[in-house]
Design a protein around this motif. Structure first.
Motif, mmCIF file in Angstrom:
data_model
loop_
_atom_site.group_PDB
_atom_site.id
_atom_site.type_symbol
_atom_site.label_atom_id
_atom_site.label_comp_id
_atom_site.label_asym_id
_atom_site.label_seq_id
_atom_site.Cartn_x
_atom_site.Cartn_y
_atom_site.Cartn_z
ATOM 1 N N LEU A 123 21.101 46.165 35.938
ATOM 2 C CA LEU A 123 20.591 45.029 35.168
ATOM 3 C C LEU A 123 19.084 45.135 34.995
ATOM 4 O O LEU A 123 18.557 44.952 33.896
ATOM 5 C CB LEU A 123 20.942 43.711 35.855
ATOM 6 N N ALA B 228 18.303 47.861 32.534
ATOM 7 C CA ALA B 228 18.703 47.530 31.160
ATOM 8 C C ALA B 228 17.798 46.465 30.551
ATOM 9 O O ALA B 228 17.458 46.534 29.374
ATOM 10 C CB ALA B 228 20.152 47.066 31.124
ATOM 11 N N SER B 229 17.423 45.469 31.352
ATOM 12 C CA SER B 229 16.629 44.377 30.807
ATOM 13 C C SER B 229 15.751 43.765 31.896
ATOM 14 O O SER B 229 16.133 42.789 32.545
ATOM 15 C CB SER B 229 17.546 43.302 30.213
ATOM 16 N N ALA C 40 13.177 41.900 31.604
ATOM 17 C CA ALA C 40 12.835 40.509 31.287
ATOM 18 C C ALA C 40 13.953 39.567 31.710
ATOM 19 O O ALA C 40 13.700 38.497 32.267
ATOM 20 C CB ALA C 40 12.547 40.361 29.801
ATOM 21 N N LEU C 41 15.198 39.961 31.457
ATOM 22 C CA LEU C 41 16.337 39.137 31.869
ATOM 23 C C LEU C 41 16.402 39.038 33.385
ATOM 24 O O LEU C 41 16.639 37.960 33.936
ATOM 25 C CB LEU C 41 17.641 39.711 31.310
#
Length: 103
Positions: A14, A17-18, A20-21
């Motif tokens: 996670l 991949a992102s 910011a998320l």
């Protein structure tokens, strides 16, 4: 349900991949209380002082803007950020709707 290694692997994917998320998830679910940014703390202190002067009457957006020395729009956004952090309660469609929560 999940093994620690599996959770750690999912978390790494996670984050990769992102980022910011991942930061947003941590921000929302972090149980440690965070200090307010300086401007928000100043706003909260001003609002407390103003409400004390008014014998505890709830504030209007206009009064909050005057106390903060900013526009009504800026006061609106500042108050809603304080509401999101749990420091004020805002009743929709009420004239005197800004209620400071006890610290």
């Amino acid at each position: 349900m999940f093994e620690n290694d599996e959770i750690e692997e999912r978390a790494k994917r996670l984050i990769a991949a992102s980022p910011a998320l991942a930061r947003e998830i941590v921000r929302q679910y972090d149980p440690t209380p965070k200090r307010l940014p300086e401007r928000q703390q100043q706003a909260l202190d001003l609002l407390k002082a103003y409400q004390d002067e008014q014998n505890g009457d709830p504030l209007t957006y206009k009064e909050a803007a005057e106390a903060l020395g900013c526009s009504s729009t800026a006061a609106f956004y500042m108050l809603h950020r304080l509401q999101a952090r749990g420091h004020v309660e805002i009743e929709p469609h009420q004239r005197r709707s800004i209620i400071l929560k006890a610290a």
